[in-house]
Design a protein around this motif. Sequence first.
Motif, PDB file in Angstrom:
ATOM      1  N   MET B   1       0.847  -1.187   0.000  1.00  0.00           N
ATOM      2  CA  MET B   1       0.000   0.000   0.000  1.00  0.00           C
ATOM      3  C   MET B   1       0.883   1.238   0.000  1.00  0.00           C
ATOM      4  SD  MET B   1      -2.866   1.142   2.796  1.00  0.00           S
ATOM      5  CE  MET B   1      -1.653   1.286   4.098  1.00  0.00           C
ATOM      6  N   LEU B   2       0.561   2.147  -0.874  1.00  0.00           N
ATOM      7  CA  LEU B   2       1.299   3.402  -0.947  1.00  0.00           C
ATOM      8  C   LEU B   2       0.597   4.431  -0.073  1.00  0.00           C
ATOM      9  CD1 LEU B   2       3.596   4.913  -2.458  1.00  0.00           C
ATOM     10  CD2 LEU B   2       1.894   5.485  -4.189  1.00  0.00           C
ATOM     11  N   ARG B  21       9.056   2.034   3.843  1.00  0.00           N
ATOM     12  CA  ARG B  21      10.128   2.341   2.893  1.00  0.00           C
ATOM     13  C   ARG B  21       9.785   3.614   2.132  1.00  0.00           C
ATOM     14  NH1 ARG B  21      11.566   1.759  -2.318  1.00  0.00           N
ATOM     15  NH2 ARG B  21       9.584   0.832  -2.939  1.00  0.00           N
ATOM     16  N   ILE B  23       9.733   6.560  -0.577  1.00  0.00           N
ATOM     17  CA  ILE B  23       9.883   6.855  -2.002  1.00  0.00           C
ATOM     18  C   ILE B  23      10.268   8.312  -2.204  1.00  0.00           C
ATOM     19  CG2 ILE B  23       8.625   7.022  -4.194  1.00  0.00           C
ATOM     20  CD1 ILE B  23       7.030   4.559  -3.184  1.00  0.00           C
ATOM     21  N   ALA B  24       9.662   9.215  -1.439  1.00  0.00           N
ATOM     22  CA  ALA B  24       9.990  10.634  -1.540  1.00  0.00           C
ATOM     23  C   ALA B  24       9.622  11.314  -0.233  1.00  0.00           C
ATOM     24  CB  ALA B  24       9.246  11.274  -2.703  1.00  0.00           C
ATOM     25  N   GLY B  29       5.117  20.303   2.298  1.00  0.00           N
ATOM     26  CA  GLY B  29       4.361  20.068   1.072  1.00  0.00           C
ATOM     27  C   GLY B  29       5.180  20.049  -0.198  1.00  0.00           C
ATOM     28  N   PHE B  31       8.280  18.413  -2.324  1.00  0.00           N
ATOM     29  CA  PHE B  31       9.131  17.227  -2.342  1.00  0.00           C
ATOM     30  C   PHE B  31      10.593  17.646  -2.468  1.00  0.00           C
ATOM     31  CE2 PHE B  31       5.118  15.241  -3.628  1.00  0.00           C
ATOM     32  CZ  PHE B  31       5.127  14.147  -2.773  1.00  0.00           C
ATOM     33  N   LEU B  32      11.399  17.096  -1.591  1.00  0.00           N
ATOM     34  CA  LEU B  32      12.843  17.402  -1.598  1.00  0.00           C
ATOM     35  C   LEU B  32      13.521  16.653  -2.738  1.00  0.00           C
ATOM     36  CD1 LEU B  32      13.552  17.186   2.244  1.00  0.00           C
ATOM     37  CD2 LEU B  32      13.219  19.237   0.846  1.00  0.00           C
ATOM     38  N   LEU B  66       6.155   9.971   1.155  1.00  0.00           N
ATOM     39  CA  LEU B  66       5.420   9.005   0.345  1.00  0.00           C
ATOM     40  C   LEU B  66       6.136   7.677   0.565  1.00  0.00           C
ATOM     41  CD1 LEU B  66       3.068   9.011  -1.735  1.00  0.00           C
ATOM     42  CD2 LEU B  66       4.838   9.062  -3.506  1.00  0.00           C
ATOM     43  N   VAL B  68       5.937   3.134   1.516  1.00  0.00           N
ATOM     44  CA  VAL B  68       5.252   1.841   1.473  1.00  0.00           C
ATOM     45  C   VAL B  68       5.459   1.182   2.826  1.00  0.00           C
ATOM     46  CG1 VAL B  68       5.105  -0.396   0.323  1.00  0.00           C
ATOM     47  CG2 VAL B  68       5.767   1.643  -0.976  1.00  0.00           C
TER      48      VAL B  68
END
Lengths: 191, 70
Positions: B1-2, B21, B23-24, B29, B31-32, B66, B68
């Motif tokens: 599930m994300l 884990r 992802i970003a 607000g 994203f780096l 973001l 998992v």
Amino acid sequence: MPGIGGGLGPGFTLTANLHSVLGPANAGYLEITLCGFGPLLPSINGQNEMLSDAGIPQVVGPGPTITATIWGNDQIVPASTFYCIAVMDDKKNIVQAANYRLAGSGNNLAQLVPILPPYGFPIGDLTYIQCTGTVPGNTYQAPGPIIAVTYNGMVIPEGTSGLSWSRAGNNQIVLNFMTQPGDLIYAFVIL
Amino acid sequence: MLMYAQCDGVVPGKIFSAPGRIIAVAYNGLFLPVPLGLINTLTCSVAGEVITLNFNTQVGDRIYALCVPY
């Protein structure tokens, strides 16, 4: 059970009882394939054991009763793995296949509930990565199919007005504005 | 599930942990990495579910990821 490296062994016992649609027990095979590890090398969690045949279909049988002891997905890293399990007839023609996440000590294939990929791709393949292109410019290249694009960290929409982008060519981003020195174009892509 | 989830950590501080884990990573607000002019860039490094920022958060800042879940 000792494993290759002296640790714990495979913890999931998969059983299957194959029958003809006419009733009697029937010969056949199972094809078991570890999937969902994306760009990562799968290994056994906490042990020095790599799974060197991951992604390669493993055929077990013949039936009608088949038992296979395999690594549970809860023993494997990355955590996103699952098994594609196919039932094959006695000539190894695939009858049907489904994906399963195997956890615990074991179960019969008939009792397992298939998982349905909710995203259409292994979630472990989703990556946030910088796109390449000339600055100043408006054309950027992503290394895979694009889910979303960010401009200096801000998600921008697909479109033709404002700060937006459109798709062109193979995984190519065309911004409807020009970047300036220092700007960063990243994308969520499937690798 | 994300999932897009808030990360745990001390504010002000640089170390945060996500519930899976990563992802970003998003800072308030965005994203780096996020560039600040031509020289400075807000970045982070990620190891598993642990985030290390190259800057100190301030009171009111929010670090989301973001990720998992394991």
